[in-house]
Design an enzyme around this catalytic site. Sequence first.
Site, PDB file in Angstrom:
ATOM      1  N   ASP A 106       0.752  -1.171  -0.097  1.00 41.71           N
ATOM      2  CA  ASP A 106       0.104   0.036   0.089  1.00 41.71           C
ATOM      3  C   ASP A 106       0.968   1.359  -0.013  1.00 41.71           C
ATOM      4  OD1 ASP A 106      -2.988   0.809   0.624  1.00 41.71           O
ATOM      5  OD2 ASP A 106      -1.778   1.931   1.706  1.00 41.71           O
ATOM      6  N   TYR A 213      -2.155  11.359   2.307  1.00 41.60           N
ATOM      7  CA  TYR A 213      -3.125  11.457   1.329  1.00 41.60           C
ATOM      8  C   TYR A 213      -2.938  13.165   0.777  1.00 41.60           C
ATOM      9  CZ  TYR A 213      -4.964   6.650   1.700  1.00 41.60           C
ATOM     10  OH  TYR A 213      -5.098   5.523   2.036  1.00 41.60           O
ATOM     11  N   HIS A 267      -6.533  -6.714  -1.522  1.00 41.86           N
ATOM     12  CA  HIS A 267      -5.663  -5.986  -1.131  1.00 41.86           C
ATOM     13  C   HIS A 267      -4.801  -6.606   0.186  1.00 41.86           C
ATOM     14  CE1 HIS A 267      -3.749  -1.882  -1.215  1.00 41.86           C
ATOM     15  NE2 HIS A 267      -3.814  -1.742   0.196  1.00 41.86           N
TER      16      HIS A 267
END
Length: 287
Positions: A106, A213, A267
Site C-alpha cells: 500500500d 493523502y 488488497h
Amino acid sequence: MPLRSEPDFSRVRLQDVTLHVASVGPQDGPLVILLHGFPEFWFGWRHQIDALAAAGFRVVAPDQRGYNLSSRPQDIGAYHLDRTADDVLALADSFGAEAFQVVGHDWGGLVAWRLATRSPERVRRLVILNAPHPDVFAPYARRHPSQVLRSTYVGAFQVPWLPEAGLRAADYLALREALRLSSRPGTFGAADLARYREAWAQPGALTGMLNWYRALRLKRRTEPGPVRAPTLIVWGKRDTALGSGLATESLKLCEHGEILWLPQATHWLHHEEPAQVNGVVTSFLAQ
C-alpha cells in the site's frame, strides 16, 4: 498465525522525526525493511516477521511517520514521498546497512518504489505488495475511469478535519468496516482490530495518517527513473481499491521485474495468504 514472540522495540531518532521500530532476527543478517500502509502500523507485518527472521534476515518494521508511536509532524509537506523515503535511508543507516532490501505494501509500497527509483545504489532487492508505482497511477486513472471510481476516498481525505471526525466516530467504525469489507471473511479478528484501534487512538495519529493523502498534491523533488533493483510485484487480483492494470503498468518501469498474481487474494494478501507470500518473498530476497 500469531507472532512466536514480540519483536524488540526501539525509538530511532532521525533528522526530523523519531520512528518507533520493531526489529527481530540475527544482528548480522542482511537487512530487510518492511513498510506498512494505511491504516496499519508495524503490526501489519505480524505474519511475515518470524518467517523472514527464521530465514536469517535482520527484519526491521517501523511505524512510518504519522502512525502509532512514531512522530507526527504537523506540516503536510512532511508526508511527501521524498521525505518518507528519506526516513527509510536514515533508518538503514542507523542499522549500519549501506545496501538493504525493502518490502512495501500500500503506501509503504509507494515509498519503496520512490526509494528504489531515487537511490538505486542502496536498494538491493524490492518487493511490492499491491501498490502502484507513484508515476503510474495518474496516467492509468485517466485512461481507466473505473479506477477513478475506486479511488474516490482519496479526494474525500483531502478535506481538513472532517475525515478525522468520520473515521473516529462510533469507535472507529469506518476504519474497522473498511478492513472487513475489503478483505476476505475472517482476515482481521477481534484481537487484531483491538491492536489497530489502539494505534488509531494515539493523539494526532488519524491526522498523521491522512496527511499522507493530503501530501499527494505537492510536487515531487526528483525526476522519475527506471527501477534498477530486481523487483517482485505480488498482487492480489481481488483488490477493490486498485486495479490489476496498475501492476502491469508499474512493471514496465522495472529493468528486472516480475509479477506473481494471487487470484483469490484482495488488497490484504499478506494477511490472507501468509504462507504463500512468505515463501515467495523469502525465496526472492535470498537470491
